[in-house]
Write an enzyme that holds these catalytic residues in place. Structure first.
Site, PDB file in Angstrom:
ATOM      1  CD  GLU A  68     -12.551   7.673  23.635  1.00 23.39           C
ATOM      2  OE1 GLU A  68     -13.141   7.238  24.640  1.00 23.39           O
ATOM      3  OE2 GLU A  68     -12.277   6.961  22.637  1.00 23.39           O
TER       4      GLU A  68
ATOM      5  CB  ILE B  63      -0.950  -0.003   1.211  1.00 19.32           C
ATOM      6  CG1 ILE B  63      -1.918  -1.185   1.132  1.00 19.32           C
ATOM      7  CG2 ILE B  63      -1.723   1.314   1.295  1.00 19.32           C
ATOM      8  CD1 ILE B  63      -2.690  -1.436   2.405  1.00 19.32           C
TER       9      ILE B  63
ATOM     10  NE  ARG C  20      -5.895  -3.731  11.870  1.00 18.19           N
ATOM     11  CZ  ARG C  20      -6.392  -3.836  10.657  1.00 18.19           C
ATOM     12  NH1 ARG C  20      -6.615  -2.748   9.953  1.00 18.19           N
ATOM     13  NH2 ARG C  20      -6.660  -5.002  10.122  1.00 18.19           N
TER      14      ARG C  20
ATOM     15  CG  HIS D 112     -12.208  -0.771   8.899  1.00 14.54           C
ATOM     16  ND1 HIS D 112     -12.149  -1.898   9.675  1.00 14.54           N
ATOM     17  CD2 HIS D 112     -11.086  -0.786   8.142  1.00 14.54           C
ATOM     18  CE1 HIS D 112     -11.047  -2.571   9.407  1.00 14.54           C
ATOM     19  NE2 HIS D 112     -10.378  -1.905   8.476  1.00 14.54           N
TER      20      HIS D 112
END
Length: 387
Positions: A260, A148, A231, A272
């Site tokens: 948060e 990536i 992540r 995601h």
């Protein structure tokens, strides 16, 4: 006949790789030889003793107890690069969203829906609050130059950005695919201090957890824009929010929202979606299936996260595959045990990865099942297969 258990809905493109004459598959399969999954958690799952390999149709393996499975002699595969293009495209989208305040602008336009004929004038009057810089000519730092990271770097170059990359473990193959216009930095400090945008593409490990924190952010340029499509735990949420509130960071784009972050100014939280394309799901499923099949049928390992990669052409009558600890004299004990059984070795390969090792031995004659039992008595051997 091999049995494959599916823990998620797997793309038919991947499942069609399994020959129905030699494989049965489904979510109700019992005594599986292999498991293929996407995001299902295996941490609380009681793993059948029959399982030889687990294939994750995706890159992340946080949902799998990788180290525990290694101790059981279970190979865990992932599919690096199979979803790379889908992620790359969303990263490019994130770059643009982080600069131009597009999300805020769209939300504001919704708020003037009921203004009727006044909408055009209100748009012209209000658009100034959403001004943002172009990315051309700006510097992008890419942390992690895997499948990536390389694609992101190359497309950023094509978009006119100056690109700096950091990855002390970049493979030769990835390096060949990287644009010659990308500057290779030898430290994270160099990335932090010089880049207008920083895109993170490293796995979540003990070393990378919280690597973007108050200390690393303090080294960054004022108004830095940070993109996290790797992540969530790589970025310290509290420190990131503090940087946004102080103006040190201009924007944080993440594909991993938490309570948060949601609704906080300067945060663009994406649900995601990086690999959520039909093409990525097909590619990942197919790659996972092919790797699992090659291991079950030939003992070859490609793209394992808990075992060394090892592949060898078949050259004997049968193949003995041994998963064992990476300890002195293991190869000697394995070959001696085989030779003492009156079996000639045609070819051999041994590979290691940290504390784990894998030995493939091709032999010139049929092997009695008792050989596996004898080998399992050797201290440090975790699993033996005769194919």
């Amino acid at each position: 006949m091999f049995n494959i258990k599916t823990l998620n809905k797997i793309s038919p493109v991947g499942l069609e790789c399994f020959d129905r004459l030699r494989y049965s598959y489904g979510d109700d399969v019992e005594n599986p030889d292999g498991i293929i999954l996407r995001s299902a958690s295996m941490h609380e799952m009681e793993l059948p003793e029959t399982v030889l390999g687990v294939a994750r149709a995706g890159a992340g393996v946080n949902n799998i107890p990788v180290e525990d499975y290694a101790e059981k002699g279970v190979v865990v595969f992932n599919t690096p690069g199979a979803n790379a293009n889908g992620v790359k495209e969303l990263v490019v989208c994130g770059l643009l969203l982080s600069s131009r305040k597009i999300v805020d602008g769209i939300e504001w336009v919704k708020s003037i829906k009921d203004e009727g004929d006044a909408v055009p004038k209100l748009v012209e009057k209000g658009k100034g609050q959403f001004v943002g810089p172009e990315i051309k000519g700006k510097t992008l730092g890419v942390i992690g130059l895997g499948a990536i990271g390389v694609l992101v770097s190359n497309v950023a170059v094509d978009l006119g950005m100056k690109v700096k990359g950091y990855d002390p473990y970049i493979s030769v193959d990835r390096a060949w695919g990287l644009s010659s216009k990308v500057t290779h930095e030898t430290s994270l400090k160099a990335i932090y201090e010089s880049c207008d945008y920083i895109s993170i593409h490293v796995p979540a490990t003990k070393e990378t957890k919280g690597m973007i924190n108050s200390e690393s952010i303090a080294m960054m340029k004022q108004g830095v824009r940070i993109l996290n499509f790797a992540r969530g735990e790589i970025v310290n949420t509290e420190d990131m929010l503090a940087a946004l509130r102080s103006g040190k960071a201009a924007c944080y784009v993440t594909d991993f929202p938490n309570a948060e972050l949601v609704g906080e100014p300067g945060v663009i939280a994406i649900p995601h979606l990086a690999a959520s394309t039909p093409e990525s799901e097909d590619n990942c499923a197919k790659m996972a299936a092919m790797q699992l099949m090659d291991y079950l049928e030939n003992g070859n390992i490609h793209n394992s996260v808990n075992m060394p990669d090892a592949a060898m052409e078949r050259s004997g009558i049968q193949r003995v595959c041994v998963i064992h600890k990476n300890a002195p004299s293991m190869i000697t004990q394995i070959t001696a045990t085989i030779s003492d059984s009156g079996i000639n070795i045609a070819n051999l390969m041994n590979k290691s990865k940290k504390e784990m090792a894998y030995t493939i031995v091709d032999v010139d004659s049929k092997v009695d099942a008792s050989l596996a039992e004898t080998l399992m008595k050797v201290d440090g051997i975790l699993r033996v297969r005769i194919i």
